[in-house]
Motif scaffolding. Structure first.
Motif, PDB file in Angstrom:
ATOM      1  N   ALA A 129      -9.717 -48.739  18.528  1.00 20.24           N
ATOM      2  CA  ALA A 129     -10.195 -49.723  19.494  1.00 20.24           C
ATOM      3  C   ALA A 129      -9.070 -50.321  20.336  1.00 20.24           C
ATOM      4  CB  ALA A 129     -10.927 -50.848  18.765  1.00 20.24           C
ATOM      5  N   SER A 130      -7.837 -50.070  19.930  1.00 22.69           N
ATOM      6  CA  SER A 130      -6.706 -50.708  20.601  1.00 22.69           C
ATOM      7  C   SER A 130      -6.540 -50.188  22.034  1.00 22.69           C
ATOM      8  CB  SER A 130      -5.418 -50.454  19.812  1.00 22.69           C
ATOM      9  OG  SER A 130      -4.304 -50.992  20.486  1.00 22.69           O
ATOM     10  N   SER A 131      -6.229 -51.104  22.922  1.00 25.56           N
ATOM     11  CA  SER A 131      -5.963 -50.735  24.321  1.00 25.56           C
ATOM     12  C   SER A 131      -4.469 -50.782  24.627  1.00 25.56           C
ATOM     13  CB  SER A 131      -6.714 -51.682  25.262  1.00 25.56           C
ATOM     14  OG  SER A 131      -6.305 -53.021  25.049  1.00 25.56           O
ATOM     15  N   VAL A 132      -3.643 -50.991  23.599  1.00 22.39           N
ATOM     16  CA  VAL A 132      -2.196 -51.072  23.782  1.00 22.39           C
ATOM     17  C   VAL A 132      -1.530 -50.096  22.821  1.00 22.39           C
ATOM     18  CG1 VAL A 132      -2.382 -53.502  24.457  1.00 22.39           C
ATOM     19  CG2 VAL A 132      -1.875 -52.925  22.065  1.00 22.39           C
ATOM     20  N   PRO A 133      -0.282 -49.690  23.083  1.00 25.72           N
ATOM     21  CA  PRO A 133       0.430 -48.839  22.131  1.00 25.72           C
ATOM     22  C   PRO A 133       0.431 -49.465  20.737  1.00 25.72           C
ATOM     23  CG  PRO A 133       1.641 -48.974  24.183  1.00 25.72           C
ATOM     24  CD  PRO A 133       0.518 -49.969  24.296  1.00 25.72           C
ATOM     25  N   THR A 134       0.200 -48.635  19.725  1.00 25.71           N
ATOM     26  CA  THR A 134       0.006 -49.137  18.365  1.00 25.71           C
ATOM     27  C   THR A 134       0.836 -48.336  17.382  1.00 25.71           C
ATOM     28  OG1 THR A 134      -2.246 -49.867  18.876  1.00 25.71           O
ATOM     29  CG2 THR A 134      -1.713 -49.524  16.546  1.00 25.71           C
ATOM     30  N   GLU A 135       1.548 -49.039  16.498  1.00 29.53           N
ATOM     31  CA  GLU A 135       2.287 -48.414  15.410  1.00 29.53           C
ATOM     32  C   GLU A 135       1.697 -48.846  14.079  1.00 29.53           C
ATOM     33  OE1 GLU A 135       5.306 -47.748  18.602  1.00 29.53           O
ATOM     34  OE2 GLU A 135       4.744 -49.726  17.855  1.00 29.53           O
ATOM     35  N   VAL A 136       1.604 -47.896  13.148  1.00 31.07           N
ATOM     36  CA  VAL A 136       1.058 -48.147  11.822  1.00 31.07           C
ATOM     37  C   VAL A 136       2.171 -47.952  10.809  1.00 31.07           C
ATOM     38  CG1 VAL A 136      -0.601 -47.384  10.078  1.00 31.07           C
ATOM     39  CG2 VAL A 136      -1.243 -47.382  12.520  1.00 31.07           C
ATOM     40  N   VAL A 137       2.463 -48.987  10.029  1.00 29.60           N
ATOM     41  CA  VAL A 137       3.528 -48.926   9.013  1.00 29.60           C
ATOM     42  C   VAL A 137       2.895 -48.605   7.666  1.00 29.60           C
ATOM     43  CG1 VAL A 137       5.413 -50.162   7.888  1.00 29.60           C
ATOM     44  CG2 VAL A 137       4.873 -50.636  10.296  1.00 29.60           C
ATOM     45  N   THR A 138       3.253 -47.459   7.089  1.00 28.23           N
ATOM     46  CA  THR A 138       2.634 -47.025   5.841  1.00 28.23           C
ATOM     47  C   THR A 138       3.504 -46.003   5.129  1.00 28.23           C
ATOM     48  OG1 THR A 138       0.598 -46.083   4.875  1.00 28.23           O
ATOM     49  CG2 THR A 138       1.359 -45.129   6.945  1.00 28.23           C
ATOM     50  N   GLY A 139       3.263 -45.858   3.839  1.00 21.79           N
ATOM     51  CA  GLY A 139       3.846 -44.771   3.067  1.00 21.79           C
ATOM     52  C   GLY A 139       2.799 -43.750   2.681  1.00 21.79           C
ATOM     53  N   ASP A 140       1.602 -43.847   3.276  1.00 22.99           N
ATOM     54  CA  ASP A 140       0.460 -43.004   2.939  1.00 22.99           C
ATOM     55  C   ASP A 140       0.280 -41.923   4.006  1.00 22.99           C
ATOM     56  OD1 ASP A 140      -1.952 -41.868   2.263  1.00 22.99           O
ATOM     57  OD2 ASP A 140      -3.074 -43.744   2.191  1.00 22.99           O
ATOM     58  N   ARG A 141       0.427 -40.672   3.616  1.00 30.27           N
ATOM     59  CA  ARG A 141       0.315 -39.574   4.571  1.00 30.27           C
ATOM     60  C   ARG A 141      -1.088 -39.433   5.152  1.00 30.27           C
ATOM     61  NH1 ARG A 141       2.660 -34.303   1.725  1.00 30.27           N
ATOM     62  NH2 ARG A 141       1.252 -35.037   0.087  1.00 30.27           N
ATOM     63  N   LEU A 143      -2.798 -41.429   6.601  1.00 31.18           N
ATOM     64  CA  LEU A 143      -2.921 -42.115   7.885  1.00 31.18           C
ATOM     65  C   LEU A 143      -2.308 -41.326   9.038  1.00 31.18           C
ATOM     66  CD1 LEU A 143      -2.534 -45.823   6.796  1.00 31.18           C
ATOM     67  CD2 LEU A 143      -4.415 -44.847   8.133  1.00 31.18           C
ATOM     68  N   PHE A 144      -1.733 -40.170   8.770  1.00 25.81           N
ATOM     69  CA  PHE A 144      -1.283 -39.320   9.869  1.00 25.81           C
ATOM     70  C   PHE A 144      -2.462 -38.934  10.769  1.00 25.81           C
ATOM     71  CE2 PHE A 144       2.517 -37.486   7.249  1.00 25.81           C
ATOM     72  CZ  PHE A 144       3.184 -38.695   7.393  1.00 25.81           C
ATOM     73  N   GLN A 145      -3.662 -38.997  10.233  1.00 19.93           N
ATOM     74  CA  GLN A 145      -4.841 -38.634  11.021  1.00 19.93           C
ATOM     75  C   GLN A 145      -5.089 -39.583  12.190  1.00 19.93           C
ATOM     76  OE1 GLN A 145      -8.818 -39.766   9.035  1.00 19.93           O
ATOM     77  NE2 GLN A 145      -7.360 -39.787   7.310  1.00 19.93           N
ATOM     78  N   VAL A 146      -4.514 -40.792  12.177  1.00 18.35           N
ATOM     79  CA  VAL A 146      -4.763 -41.735  13.274  1.00 18.35           C
ATOM     80  C   VAL A 146      -3.818 -41.512  14.445  1.00 18.35           C
ATOM     81  CG1 VAL A 146      -5.581 -43.465  11.627  1.00 18.35           C
ATOM     82  CG2 VAL A 146      -3.237 -43.632  12.510  1.00 18.35           C
ATOM     83  N   VAL A 147      -2.812 -40.655  14.280  1.00 16.25           N
ATOM     84  CA  VAL A 147      -1.870 -40.386  15.367  1.00 16.25           C
ATOM     85  C   VAL A 147      -2.633 -39.861  16.588  1.00 16.25           C
ATOM     86  CG1 VAL A 147       0.006 -38.865  16.111  1.00 16.25           C
ATOM     87  CG2 VAL A 147       0.101 -39.978  13.864  1.00 16.25           C
ATOM     88  N   ASP A 148      -2.334 -40.439  17.730  1.00 18.77           N
ATOM     89  CA  ASP A 148      -3.021 -40.064  18.966  1.00 18.77           C
ATOM     90  C   ASP A 148      -2.033 -40.253  20.109  1.00 18.77           C
ATOM     91  OD1 ASP A 148      -4.564 -39.901  21.292  1.00 18.77           O
ATOM     92  OD2 ASP A 148      -6.314 -40.831  20.369  1.00 18.77           O
ATOM     93  N   ASP A 149      -1.442 -39.159  20.574  1.00 25.53           N
ATOM     94  CA  ASP A 149      -0.435 -39.264  21.628  1.00 25.53           C
ATOM     95  C   ASP A 149      -1.010 -39.831  22.916  1.00 25.53           C
ATOM     96  OD1 ASP A 149       1.482 -38.234  19.916  1.00 25.53           O
ATOM     97  OD2 ASP A 149       1.271 -36.181  20.637  1.00 25.53           O
ATOM     98  N   ALA A 151      -3.402 -41.941  23.314  1.00 22.81           N
ATOM     99  CA  ALA A 151      -3.662 -43.377  23.182  1.00 22.81           C
ATOM    100  C   ALA A 151      -2.436 -44.149  22.719  1.00 22.81           C
ATOM    101  CB  ALA A 151      -4.814 -43.609  22.206  1.00 22.81           C
ATOM    102  N   ALA A 152      -1.292 -43.469  22.577  1.00 23.84           N
ATOM    103  CA  ALA A 152      -0.032 -44.088  22.147  1.00 23.84           C
ATOM    104  C   ALA A 152      -0.163 -44.747  20.775  1.00 23.84           C
ATOM    105  CB  ALA A 152       0.458 -45.109  23.179  1.00 23.84           C
ATOM    106  N   VAL A 153      -0.760 -44.002  19.833  1.00 24.69           N
ATOM    107  CA  VAL A 153      -0.850 -44.447  18.442  1.00 24.69           C
ATOM    108  C   VAL A 153       0.047 -43.536  17.609  1.00 24.69           C
ATOM    109  CG1 VAL A 153      -2.326 -44.766  16.426  1.00 24.69           C
ATOM    110  CG2 VAL A 153      -3.220 -45.265  18.717  1.00 24.69           C
ATOM    111  N   ARG A 154       0.981 -44.114  16.880  1.00 26.25           N
ATOM    112  CA  ARG A 154       1.827 -43.318  15.998  1.00 26.25           C
ATOM    113  C   ARG A 154       2.003 -44.043  14.675  1.00 26.25           C
ATOM    114  NH1 ARG A 154       8.012 -43.648  18.493  1.00 26.25           N
ATOM    115  NH2 ARG A 154       8.084 -45.910  18.757  1.00 26.25           N
ATOM    116  N   VAL A 155       2.507 -43.312  13.698  1.00 27.88           N
ATOM    117  CA  VAL A 155       2.715 -43.833  12.354  1.00 27.88           C
ATOM    118  C   VAL A 155       4.207 -43.971  12.100  1.00 27.88           C
ATOM    119  CG1 VAL A 155       2.540 -43.263   9.891  1.00 27.88           C
ATOM    120  CG2 VAL A 155       0.546 -43.005  11.387  1.00 27.88           C
ATOM    121  N   PHE A 187      -6.423 -30.232   6.923  1.00 26.88           N
ATOM    122  CA  PHE A 187      -5.204 -29.807   6.228  1.00 26.88           C
ATOM    123  C   PHE A 187      -5.104 -30.501   4.866  1.00 26.88           C
ATOM    124  CE2 PHE A 187      -0.614 -30.744   5.539  1.00 26.88           C
ATOM    125  CZ  PHE A 187      -0.148 -29.450   5.365  1.00 26.88           C
ATOM    126  N   ALA A 188      -5.326 -31.820   4.837  1.00 27.45           N
ATOM    127  CA  ALA A 188      -5.226 -32.591   3.592  1.00 27.45           C
ATOM    128  C   ALA A 188      -6.312 -32.191   2.605  1.00 27.45           C
ATOM    129  CB  ALA A 188      -5.309 -34.083   3.896  1.00 27.45           C
TER     130      ALA A 188
END
Length: 304
Positions: A129-141, A143-149, A151-155, A187-188
């Protein structure tokens, strides 16, 4: 003024890493262990300093093992159950969780969860839902599924620690695993994850899973190829033996993106919302340098 950007923390992943990564000798004046509390503040200070977010939230597991996921795959996180719906967690960490909530509340940083869902689901919903660049801080792989170039979403992946964290985008995933972000769930599922009680498909590891996805794009097309006799007999037999698992596991691994997330003020506070309470907690818990570093990070954010 900083450009808008959002920082989402996978809270339990962060405080588990802080607890196991910092010495148990970090204690409050009255002897309570506070390494998870201090570590969490250090993570927050580091990522505020490094990424200059304008919005911050700590996402919470209101349900660490949702019943709907267990109904689909009964082994899901089963090895981590102490009894009933209680997770195996060291007592010294359990005692720090309410302290973490108190400190975050005094800071004015929202803790966001939704009943029946894990933090992963909250993060995926907020990132989508984010309209701004978003970073997700995690040690859980997962959440790699939320990466979206687009929409500027990275982990920001903590697998090697905060100081050596990986900035995970589509290129990183393709280089590391040979899959794109939209293929990561399949993949997972194929590879499995023993830490989550997901067995995967027997005989299919990371390389085979990546190869199948490179040739056939997704799980549905892989299964269609197997039915058409286009795959190696060994792989076809393995998929056939796991067909009941595959469909259910895909739903379990996929983070929900339609969670009813409550509305919160997400703007990064420039100083503690309740400075007297934060100062009192810092003194009572002996947060010392961790509290000071965070206050400095907030002040720096205020000036940019």
């Amino acid at each position: 003024m900083s450009e808008p950007r959002m920082l989402l923390f996978d809270t339990a992943s962060v405080y588990f890493r802080a607890f196991f990564g910092l010495p148990s000798s970090l204690r409050s004046p009255d002897g309570r262990q506070v390494n998870a509390v201090r570590g969490l503040l250090d993570y927050l200070a580091r990522f505020i300093t490094d990424y200059s977010p304008t919005q911050v939230a700590y996402c919470w597991d209101n349900s660490w093992r949702p019943a709907w996921r267990v109904a689909l795959v009964p082994s899901y996180k089963a090895q981590r159950v102490a009894y009933g719906d209680v997770e195996v967690v060291p007592a010294e960490l359990t005692a720090q969780v309410p302290l973490i909530r108190d400190v975050l509340d005094a800071l004015g940083i929202p803790v966001i969860g939704a009943d029946g869902y894990e933090a992963d689901d909250v993060i995926a919903t907020m990132a989508k839902a984010s309209s701004v660049p978003t970073e997700v801080v995690t040690g859980d792989r997962d959440l790699f599924q939320v990466v979206d170039d687009a929409a500027a979403v990275r982990v920001l992946y903590l697998g090697r620690g905060a100081g050596r964290h990986d900035r995970v985008d589509g290129a990183w995933l393709r280089e590391r695993y040979g899959v794109s972000p939209d293929q990561y769930v399949d993949f997972a599922v194929l590879r499995g994850d023993p830490s989550d009680g997901l067995p995967g498909v027997a005989g299919i590891g990371e390389k085979t899973a990546a190869g199948l996805l490179a040739s056939h794009h997704d799980l549905e097309q892989i299964l269609a190829a197997a039915q058409q006799g286009l795959l190696a007999p060994r792989v076809t037999a393995a998929l056939a033996a796991s067909v009941d698992y595959l469909g259910a596991a895909r739903e379990v691994v996929s983070a929900a993106v339609d969670v009813p997330v409550p509305a919160f003020k997400l703007e990064l506070p420039r100083s503690p919302a309740d400075p007297a309470r934060f100062e009192r907690l810092s003194a009572e818990l002996g947060l010392g340098g961790s509290a000071a570093r965070l206050i400095a990070a907030l002040a720096q954010a205020r000036s940019t």
